[in-house]
Design a protein around this motif. Structure first.
Motif, PDB file in Angstrom:
ATOM      1  N   GLN A  60       9.445  -4.140 -29.956  1.00 43.22           N
ATOM      2  CA  GLN A  60      10.322  -3.655 -31.012  1.00 43.22           C
ATOM      3  C   GLN A  60      10.237  -4.536 -32.261  1.00 43.22           C
ATOM      4  OE1 GLN A  60      14.215  -2.795 -29.551  1.00 43.22           O
ATOM      5  NE2 GLN A  60      15.028  -2.249 -31.552  1.00 43.22           N
ATOM      6  N   SER A  91      14.788  -0.375 -24.352  1.00 48.18           N
ATOM      7  CA  SER A  91      13.798  -1.452 -24.276  1.00 48.18           C
ATOM      8  C   SER A  91      13.769  -2.085 -22.880  1.00 48.18           C
ATOM      9  CB  SER A  91      14.089  -2.538 -25.305  1.00 48.18           C
ATOM     10  OG  SER A  91      14.006  -2.011 -26.617  1.00 48.18           O
ATOM     11  N   ASP A  93       7.582   0.596 -28.585  1.00 47.62           N
ATOM     12  CA  ASP A  93       9.019   0.432 -28.769  1.00 47.62           C
ATOM     13  C   ASP A  93       9.332   0.550 -30.259  1.00 47.62           C
ATOM     14  OD1 ASP A  93      11.693  -0.118 -28.531  1.00 47.62           O
ATOM     15  OD2 ASP A  93      11.429  -1.875 -27.247  1.00 47.62           O
ATOM     16  N   GLU A  94       9.878   1.680 -30.649  1.00 46.84           N
ATOM     17  CA  GLU A  94      10.214   1.982 -32.049  1.00 46.84           C
ATOM     18  C   GLU A  94       9.048   1.724 -33.008  1.00 46.84           C
ATOM     19  OE1 GLU A  94      14.025   0.752 -33.320  1.00 46.84           O
ATOM     20  OE2 GLU A  94      14.954   1.042 -31.361  1.00 46.84           O
TER      21      GLU A  94
HETATM   22 MG   LIG Z   1      15.257  -1.519 -28.151  1.00 46.39          MG
END
Ligand SMILES: [Mg+2]
Ligand SMILES: Nc1ncnc2c1ncn2[C@@H]1O[C@H](COP(=O)(O)OP(=O)(O)O)[C@@H](O)[C@H]1O
Lengths: 251, 261
Positions: A85, A41, A164-165
């Motif tokens: 995220q 991240s 992010d994810e």
């Molecule tokens: Mg992360």
């Protein structure tokens, strides 16, 4: 093209990035994998200027991004979309105003009706019904919030998108929908994508290229097709999810 | 001798740290003011802040002022009786409310009500990456979050102080006429005759200064929060604490400046 060269970043004594070198060609999809807490991240945030690296350079189309002038900052950021995220939705605003945030103010501002229509269309693309538009983020489940965040990231059709994810916390079917969507955005809109994920199914569905971050450096990077015969013990352990290997499972 | 230097260091460390924070705060405040003058302006957010800082603080301000004005009338009556000066109740209530208690109490109530909620809200936005998200959506957090709130403090708190002054005097009037036997018409006449324009103006100036301090500290501590729920808790506590102390310090400073002119 985005290029990271020898990027270092530490928080106190915690040396997170220790010389990251990575190149992402325009119009391609890069997937970054790696254990949690390895700095994936932070990598994305450094490119956006949300975190300033201690040393090293990050360039976008040859221009250094670490010291973008204030006057150019808006147009620089307008090229990006980012899914955080944790979703990072504004909880004071209803869902549709979250999605259309960029379209309701600033240089991309357009009439409210139009912004709302676009927001509802983007919500549909991430598998959310029209009724969700007027709810507040706190009224949604974690997976739904994530998808709203995704809709917000793509709402203004940016040329570079960071995810992010994107599929963490989603059921397998919805994950499949999101993977297809990300692939579609790269192929149809010609966008450059950089995705962080732990999910090997996602990696195979989304990636043109894969990079693995471990111990603050990129351990391996290459086309997704070469991933399985990389011969890299770190990458192999990660792909197979085995407890045995060079990556310590107790951290 | 070493204990002496250790003691000096123990005093010096928090002082230098405090001065450092004051310096950063001054820079933050200057930045907020300069952003206030430059577009883009977020009118919807400004309107929302005006409402939450101003309108929704009215009940708290009204309650504080009316009880304080009433108590003040009782105190002055019994204190004044010691040297046969019961008659000065209207004048002293008026001057006490307008010059001192109105601005200070409203300022402290705003610190309790507004500073805390601003700090907690912005700190939560920070720890949940909403501030980062704002930046990536090309929106300056200073303009979108700080400017509307500080502007609302500058505009609404003087108004609240003015209203608090009036309600406080009203509290004194009710107690004075209902239980201390003052003549209603004479009470009002005395109040109006006694108050000077500069009393009122100084009251409003203090209000603007306290409104600025209260909202600015909420934003400052919110933006500079530590991580997690613990960070949010600490940011809120520091914001209210430092806003209250700075308001009281500013009150002393402003009083000595305004009434020496
Ligand atoms: Mg992360
Ligand atoms: N603002 C911050 N302050 C201090 N440490 C941080 C901060 N942000 C991230 N870190 C640390 O940096 C490391 C990498 O974080 P992150 O990039 O979020 O990991 P991940 O690879 O799981 O995305 C972690 O050890 C985290 O504790």
């Amino acid at each position: 093209m985005i290029e990271l060269k020898h990027v270092h970043k530490a928080f106190g004594s915690n040396k997170v990035l220790r010389g990251v070198n990575l190149t992402i060609e325009s119009g391609t999809s890069m997937v970054v994998i790696g254990g949690s807490g390895t700095g994936k991240s932070i990598c994305l945030k450094s490119i956006l200027g949300l975190v300033s690296p201690d040393s090293g350079t990050i360039t976008l189309d040859g221009k250094d991004v670490t010291n973008v002038r204030r006057s150019e900052r808006d147009s620089f950021l307008a090229r990006f979309g980012m899914l955080f995220q944790g979703g990072a939705l504004f909880d004071s605003l209803p869902v549709w105003q979250n999605v259309a945030f960029r379209l309701l103010r600033g240089s991309l501002k357009r009439p409210k009706d139009e912004a709302r229509t676009i927001a509802i269309e983007k919500l549909r693309r991430v598998g959310l019904k029209k009724e969700v538009a007027d709810l507040f983020p706190a009224e949604l489940s974690g997976g739904m919030q994530k998808r709203v965040g995704l809709a917000r990231a793509i709402a203004a059709e940016p040329e570079i998108i960071f995810f992010d994810e994107p599929t963490t916390g989603l059921d397998p079917i919805m994950s499949g929908v999101i993977n297809d969507l990300i692939r579609e955005i790269v192929v149809e809109m010609g966008a450059t994508a950089m995705t962080i994920t732990h999910d090997m199914t996602s990696v195979r569905a989304i990636a043109d290229n894969v990079a693995m971050l471990h111990d603050g450096v990129i351990q391996w990077t290459g086309p997704v097709a070469k991933m399985d015969e990389s011969g890299d013990p770190y990458l192999e352990q990660f792909i197979h999810g085995s407890a045995e290997g060079p990556i310590e499972s107790v951290r | 001798m070493s204990w002496f230097f250790a003691a000096l260091a123990a005093i010096g460390r928090p002082v230098t740290r405090g001065l450092g924070t004051l310096g950063r705060l001054a820079i933050f405040g200057g930045e907020a003011l300069s952003h206030m003058l430059r577009p883009p302006f977020y009118f919807k957010e400004i309107l929302q802040s005006l409402l939450s800082v101003g309108y929704f603080s009215l009940p708290v301000v009204g309650m504080t002022a009316i009880f304080t004005g009433g108590a003040l009338a009782l105190q002055i009556y019994s204190g004044g009786a010691r040297f046969n000066a019961e008659a000065v109740v209207p004048q002293i209530v008026a001057i006490g409310m307008v010059r001192e208690l109105g601005p200070v109490l409203v300022g402290l109530m705003i610190a309790a009500r507004v500073t805390s909620s601003i700090a907690a809200e912005i700190a939560t936005m920070k720890v949940t990456e909403q501030i980062d998200a704002l930046v990536t959506l090309s929106t300056h957090p200073m303009k979108y979050l700080t400017v509307p709130r500080v502007l609302a403090g500058l505009i609404m708190v003087p108004l609240l102080v003015g209203i608090g002054d009036i309600i406080g005097i009203l509290g004194g009037y009710v107690v004075g006429t209902k239980s201390l036997g003052f003549n209603p018409a004479a009470y009002l006449q005395n109040t109006v005759n006694f108050i000077e324009a500069r009393d009122v103006i100084s009251s409003l100036i203090k209000g603007a200064a306290f409104g600025f301090i209260a909202t600015l500290l909420g934003c400052y501590h919110g933006i500079h929060t530590g991580r997690g729920a613990q960070g949010v808790g600490r940011a809120t506590k520091s914001a209210v604490e430092s806003a209250a102390i700075l308001i009281l310090a500013a009150n002393f400073l402003l009083t000595s400046i305004l009434f020496s002119l």
